[in-house]
Design a protein around this motif. Sequence first.
Motif, PDB file in Angstrom:
ATOM      1  N   GLN A   1     -31.152  -5.655  44.173  1.00 48.63           N
ATOM      2  CA  GLN A   1     -31.199  -4.528  44.598  1.00 48.63           C
ATOM      3  C   GLN A   1     -30.738  -3.375  44.001  1.00 48.63           C
ATOM      4  O   GLN A   1     -31.000  -2.090  44.301  1.00 48.63           O
ATOM      5  CB  GLN A   1     -30.844  -4.840  46.204  1.00 48.63           C
ATOM      6  CG  GLN A   1     -31.705  -5.991  46.841  1.00 48.63           C
ATOM      7  CD  GLN A   1     -31.156  -5.983  48.238  1.00 48.63           C
ATOM      8  OE1 GLN A   1     -30.025  -5.355  48.729  1.00 48.63           O
ATOM      9  NE2 GLN A   1     -31.891  -6.762  49.037  1.00 48.63           N
ATOM     10  N   GLU A   2     -29.942  -3.448  43.036  1.00 49.72           N
ATOM     11  CA  GLU A   2     -29.313  -2.295  42.455  1.00 49.72           C
ATOM     12  C   GLU A   2     -29.353  -2.380  40.889  1.00 49.72           C
ATOM     13  O   GLU A   2     -29.513  -3.360  40.317  1.00 49.72           O
ATOM     14  CB  GLU A   2     -27.675  -2.376  42.948  1.00 49.72           C
ATOM     15  CG  GLU A   2     -27.381  -2.136  44.296  1.00 49.72           C
ATOM     16  CD  GLU A   2     -25.848  -2.020  44.520  1.00 49.72           C
ATOM     17  OE1 GLU A   2     -25.157  -1.092  44.232  1.00 49.72           O
ATOM     18  OE2 GLU A   2     -25.355  -3.257  44.844  1.00 49.72           O
ATOM     19  N   ALA A   3     -29.201  -1.095  40.491  1.00 50.21           N
ATOM     20  CA  ALA A   3     -29.468  -1.098  38.901  1.00 50.21           C
ATOM     21  C   ALA A   3     -28.796   0.066  38.418  1.00 50.21           C
ATOM     22  O   ALA A   3     -28.299   1.031  39.253  1.00 50.21           O
ATOM     23  CB  ALA A   3     -31.092  -0.726  38.573  1.00 50.21           C
ATOM     24  N   ALA A   4     -28.352  -0.373  37.143  1.00 50.17           N
ATOM     25  CA  ALA A   4     -27.677   1.006  36.253  1.00 50.17           C
ATOM     26  C   ALA A   4     -28.515   1.312  35.189  1.00 50.17           C
ATOM     27  O   ALA A   4     -29.060   0.278  34.597  1.00 50.17           O
ATOM     28  CB  ALA A   4     -26.271   0.906  36.232  1.00 50.17           C
ATOM     29  N   VAL A   5     -28.743   2.511  34.758  1.00 42.96           N
ATOM     30  CA  VAL A   5     -29.593   2.970  33.692  1.00 42.96           C
ATOM     31  C   VAL A   5     -28.645   3.836  32.730  1.00 42.96           C
ATOM     32  O   VAL A   5     -28.033   4.657  32.980  1.00 42.96           O
ATOM     33  CB  VAL A   5     -30.941   3.393  33.958  1.00 42.96           C
ATOM     34  CG1 VAL A   5     -31.611   4.024  32.772  1.00 42.96           C
ATOM     35  CG2 VAL A   5     -31.817   2.737  34.799  1.00 42.96           C
ATOM     36  N   PHE A   6     -28.690   3.305  31.443  1.00 44.18           N
ATOM     37  CA  PHE A   6     -28.046   4.305  30.421  1.00 44.18           C
ATOM     38  C   PHE A   6     -29.083   4.955  29.552  1.00 44.18           C
ATOM     39  O   PHE A   6     -29.699   4.160  28.778  1.00 44.18           O
ATOM     40  CB  PHE A   6     -27.125   3.445  29.598  1.00 44.18           C
ATOM     41  CG  PHE A   6     -26.064   4.351  28.490  1.00 44.18           C
ATOM     42  CD1 PHE A   6     -24.963   4.876  28.961  1.00 44.18           C
ATOM     43  CD2 PHE A   6     -26.676   4.673  27.336  1.00 44.18           C
ATOM     44  CE1 PHE A   6     -24.247   5.591  27.858  1.00 44.18           C
ATOM     45  CE2 PHE A   6     -25.933   5.591  26.348  1.00 44.18           C
ATOM     46  CZ  PHE A   6     -24.563   5.982  26.815  1.00 44.18           C
ATOM     47  N   CYS A   7     -29.201   6.123  29.609  1.00 46.37           N
ATOM     48  CA  CYS A   7     -30.204   7.029  28.937  1.00 46.37           C
ATOM     49  C   CYS A   7     -31.464   7.420  29.682  1.00 46.37           C
ATOM     50  O   CYS A   7     -32.131   6.384  30.294  1.00 46.37           O
ATOM     51  CB  CYS A   7     -30.609   6.372  27.447  1.00 46.37           C
ATOM     52  SG  CYS A   7     -32.020   7.211  26.733  1.00 46.37           S
TER      53      CYS A   7
END
Length: 404
Positions: A111-117
Amino acid sequence: MSKPSLLYLVHRIPYPPNKGDKVRSFNLLKYLSRHYRVYLGAFVDDPADEQHVAALSEWCGGVHCERLAPRWARIASLRGLLTNEALTLAYYRTSSMLEWARSVVAAQGIQEAAVFCSAMMQYIEAIPGLRTLADYCDVDSAKWTQYAPQHSGPMAWLYRREGRKLLAYERHAATRASAVTFVSEAEAELFRSQAPEVAAKVFAVSNGVNATYFSPEGDQPSPYPGSGPHIVFTGAMDYWPNVDAVTWFVREAWPAIAAFDAQAQFWIVGMNPAPEVLALALDPRVHVTGTVPDVRPYLRHAAAVVAPLRVARGVQNKVLEAMAMSRAVVVSTDAATGINAINGQDFLIAQTSSDYVEAIRSLLADPERAGSIGRAARQCVLDRYSWEAHLAQLDVLMERAPRT
């Protein structure tokens, strides 16, 4: 209690942390792994990094890395001209990455995400319902806009177009994120001014330095064959701003430096030197090392470190690492932006070739002053650039701690 699962998408494999963006994305991975079971999706654009994929299992519950060949990816990105979008999006778009992301989200109930760029946000848009932290790091669109004046003809047009199109996407994607982070307050404020509709969710989370690893203490023999003095630049030498920096420095500043100190040597230390960088070594007092096993000895035994970047975004890790090694650093105005340090005390800011010549002349002529600046530089890093302190802010942004 088991950790919740989280999707982490990165445009370049975050290990080993041997260049600026990978240092930040790796430290973000370490933070995330303390709180989540991380499922990492990333591209591998350097064949030498493929051997490190297995090492990521230390921090990840699952890893999906795809080989990305820069030459073919650049060609494929041109389809963005037909779809009227930023070429950066097409460069990092594959159906296999999207298929993996969708499947792991469904299988793990993520249910959660992290994105780099910012370019990796295109995958989040295709997967509804994820609460997402987007670490843009820098305002990438501004980088492309900065490139344009340094070129002419079709390339200048292409860089201006990329700046416009990518900014439009960065703004759009930010509406999809719960928080958007940048490497410095200057970058955050720039984006707020360009995307006022999302200003309330834009934050600065600065880089840090592992000051135990980058330390002047310890036994590190000099890698230099002679007594010098040795002046050094470090960085990935296939990255255009670094290539531009060293070619400009050798052309505009180095002749005068070499004239006033006949023993001075300039060292360009970093992987994948471009042909124009290799050509600089035609001067017998300019040395191009290529990949080295450890950059620290080159920093520790340097009389001075230079960062003459004419195009720079965010916080330059190369500057912080040299400061942590107690070196006197001569840095451009652009490269100094975002670093909380005092000119003349913690480092020296230069802009013109004459500025660099005078700054380096003063350091070589007065080693005691160079040492004093180096000691102040390390103290600045110890006081202001701890990864733990900076990343602790993410507890609030990812709703792991109460907002104040």
